[in-house]
Every structure is written in C-alpha cells, then in structure tokens.
Write a protein that holds these residues in place. Sequence first.
Motif, PDB file in Angstrom:
ATOM      1  N   UNK A  17       0.833  -1.206   0.000  1.00  0.00           N
ATOM      2  CA  UNK A  17       0.000   0.000   0.000  1.00  0.00           C
ATOM      3  C   UNK A  17       0.867   1.255   0.000  1.00  0.00           C
ATOM      4  N   UNK A  18       0.259   2.342  -0.446  1.00  0.00           N
ATOM      5  CA  UNK A  18       0.937   3.640  -0.436  1.00  0.00           C
ATOM      6  C   UNK A  18       1.262   4.046   1.003  1.00  0.00           C
ATOM      7  N   UNK A  19       0.340   3.808   1.918  1.00  0.00           N
ATOM      8  CA  UNK A  19       0.534   4.179   3.314  1.00  0.00           C
ATOM      9  C   UNK A  19       1.757   3.478   3.914  1.00  0.00           C
ATOM     10  N   UNK A  20       1.951   2.202   3.582  1.00  0.00           N
ATOM     11  CA  UNK A  20       3.132   1.478   4.074  1.00  0.00           C
ATOM     12  C   UNK A  20       4.414   2.104   3.522  1.00  0.00           C
ATOM     13  N   UNK A  21       4.396   2.474   2.254  1.00  0.00           N
ATOM     14  CA  UNK A  21       5.576   3.094   1.643  1.00  0.00           C
ATOM     15  C   UNK A  21       5.875   4.442   2.284  1.00  0.00           C
ATOM     16  N   UNK A  22       4.843   5.238   2.527  1.00  0.00           N
ATOM     17  CA  UNK A  22       5.028   6.543   3.170  1.00  0.00           C
ATOM     18  C   UNK A  22       5.603   6.365   4.577  1.00  0.00           C
ATOM     19  N   UNK A  23       5.083   5.400   5.320  1.00  0.00           N
ATOM     20  CA  UNK A  23       5.573   5.165   6.684  1.00  0.00           C
ATOM     21  C   UNK A  23       7.055   4.781   6.683  1.00  0.00           C
ATOM     22  N   UNK A  24       7.449   3.894   5.772  1.00  0.00           N
ATOM     23  CA  UNK A  24       8.871   3.517   5.677  1.00  0.00           C
ATOM     24  C   UNK A  24       9.719   4.721   5.285  1.00  0.00           C
ATOM     25  N   UNK A  67      15.079   9.448  10.572  1.00  0.00           N
ATOM     26  CA  UNK A  67      16.264   8.879  11.235  1.00  0.00           C
ATOM     27  C   UNK A  67      17.554   9.341  10.566  1.00  0.00           C
ATOM     28  N   UNK A  68      17.457  10.128   9.496  1.00  0.00           N
ATOM     29  CA  UNK A  68      18.596  10.651   8.730  1.00  0.00           C
ATOM     30  C   UNK A  68      19.393   9.527   8.065  1.00  0.00           C
ATOM     31  N   UNK A  69      18.698   8.425   7.774  1.00  0.00           N
ATOM     32  CA  UNK A  69      19.325   7.316   7.059  1.00  0.00           C
ATOM     33  C   UNK A  69      19.140   7.460   5.558  1.00  0.00           C
ATOM     34  N   UNK A  70      18.197   8.293   5.153  1.00  0.00           N
ATOM     35  CA  UNK A  70      17.979   8.621   3.747  1.00  0.00           C
ATOM     36  C   UNK A  70      17.775  10.128   3.656  1.00  0.00           C
ATOM     37  N   UNK A  71      18.292  10.706   2.589  1.00  0.00           N
ATOM     38  CA  UNK A  71      18.127  12.145   2.387  1.00  0.00           C
ATOM     39  C   UNK A  71      16.728  12.463   1.887  1.00  0.00           C
ATOM     40  N   UNK A  72      16.161  11.547   1.119  1.00  0.00           N
ATOM     41  CA  UNK A  72      14.840  11.748   0.560  1.00  0.00           C
ATOM     42  C   UNK A  72      14.315  10.446  -0.003  1.00  0.00           C
ATOM     43  N   UNK A  73      13.048  10.464  -0.364  1.00  0.00           N
ATOM     44  CA  UNK A  73      12.411   9.260  -0.897  1.00  0.00           C
ATOM     45  C   UNK A  73      11.334   9.648  -1.898  1.00  0.00           C
ATOM     46  N   UNK A  74      11.135   8.782  -2.860  1.00  0.00           N
ATOM     47  CA  UNK A  74      10.043   8.925  -3.810  1.00  0.00           C
ATOM     48  C   UNK A  74       9.228   7.641  -3.784  1.00  0.00           C
ATOM     49  N   UNK A  75       7.928   7.803  -3.917  1.00  0.00           N
ATOM     50  CA  UNK A  75       7.023   6.669  -3.944  1.00  0.00           C
ATOM     51  C   UNK A  75       6.348   6.659  -5.307  1.00  0.00           C
ATOM     52  N   UNK A  94      -0.305  -5.502  -7.565  1.00  0.00           N
ATOM     53  CA  UNK A  94       0.083  -4.100  -7.606  1.00  0.00           C
ATOM     54  C   UNK A  94       0.848  -3.766  -6.344  1.00  0.00           C
ATOM     55  N   UNK A  95       1.918  -3.004  -6.515  1.00  0.00           N
ATOM     56  CA  UNK A  95       2.761  -2.598  -5.399  1.00  0.00           C
ATOM     57  C   UNK A  95       3.105  -1.124  -5.547  1.00  0.00           C
ATOM     58  N   UNK A  96       3.653  -0.567  -4.487  1.00  0.00           N
ATOM     59  CA  UNK A  96       4.170   0.794  -4.493  1.00  0.00           C
ATOM     60  C   UNK A  96       5.678   0.704  -4.323  1.00  0.00           C
ATOM     61  N   UNK A  97       6.395   1.244  -5.288  1.00  0.00           N
ATOM     62  CA  UNK A  97       7.855   1.200  -5.241  1.00  0.00           C
ATOM     63  C   UNK A  97       8.347   2.394  -4.437  1.00  0.00           C
ATOM     64  N   UNK A  98       9.260   2.127  -3.545  1.00  0.00           N
ATOM     65  CA  UNK A  98       9.873   3.154  -2.715  1.00  0.00           C
ATOM     66  C   UNK A  98      11.344   3.249  -3.085  1.00  0.00           C
ATOM     67  N   UNK A  99      11.770   4.452  -3.477  1.00  0.00           N
ATOM     68  CA  UNK A  99      13.172   4.714  -3.813  1.00  0.00           C
ATOM     69  C   UNK A  99      13.719   5.704  -2.804  1.00  0.00           C
ATOM     70  N   UNK A 100      14.831   5.346  -2.182  1.00  0.00           N
ATOM     71  CA  UNK A 100      15.457   6.201  -1.181  1.00  0.00           C
ATOM     72  C   UNK A 100      16.883   6.522  -1.617  1.00  0.00           C
ATOM     73  N   UNK A 101      17.337   7.725  -1.310  1.00  0.00           N
ATOM     74  CA  UNK A 101      18.701   8.127  -1.634  1.00  0.00           C
ATOM     75  C   UNK A 101      19.482   8.247  -0.341  1.00  0.00           C
TER      76      UNK A 101
END
Length: 106
Positions: A13-20, A27-35, A53-60
């Motif tokens: 779900x989108x909500x799970x991706x947003x929470x992660x 926690x400053x472990x990622x500078x940013x994220x896109x869903x 269907x899934x929501x892809x989470x990309x973190x930098x």
Amino acid sequence: MADHLTISTATETREQAVALAQSAVQARLAAGAQIIGPVASVFWHDGECGTGEEYQLLLTTSTARYAQLEALLVEQHPWTNPEVRATPIVTGAATYLDWVDRSTAD
C-alpha cells in the motif's frame, strides 16, 4: 565503490511506503524518498508465479548509511522477506550529492 546509493523496496500500500520513507528520512538514514505507484508486479511466491500491484519506494542515501537503512527497512517492513536492494549512483550533480551527505550525516 560509489559514495551514494539509491535503495529500492516495494510495499502493498501507499501508506506502508510513506511510513517507511518517513522513518528512514526522520532517522537521517535517507536524504529523501520517492514513492511510485501503483506498479504492476510479477513474482515467485510460495512456489507459484503471482501478480499484483505494489508501491515502489526509492530512497537516496550515502554508502556509509546503507547498513543502518537496510536494517530499518527490514525491521519495519510489513513483509517477512522484503526486497531491499541498492544501486550505486555513479555520478550526479555535486550540489545534490553534497545535500545527500549533509542530510544523512550523524
């Protein structure tokens, strides 16, 4: 080895991706994220080919923070065996990569 990474995972779900994403950035472990999503997925699960269907989470992040980010994603992910993979950022705008470093500094 690259100094910066794009980390990929997916959620149901989108909500799970947003929470992660929020946990990782706060926690400053990622500078940013896109869903991105929903995206169509085809995969093996429990010995069968599945689709969904899934929501892809990309973190930098910086390479130095990868292990901690992976641990957070695996611990907080709703799936027992989540996909977590890193792709090196070979090059990028110096000001952007500097921002990644500042954003993920201890």
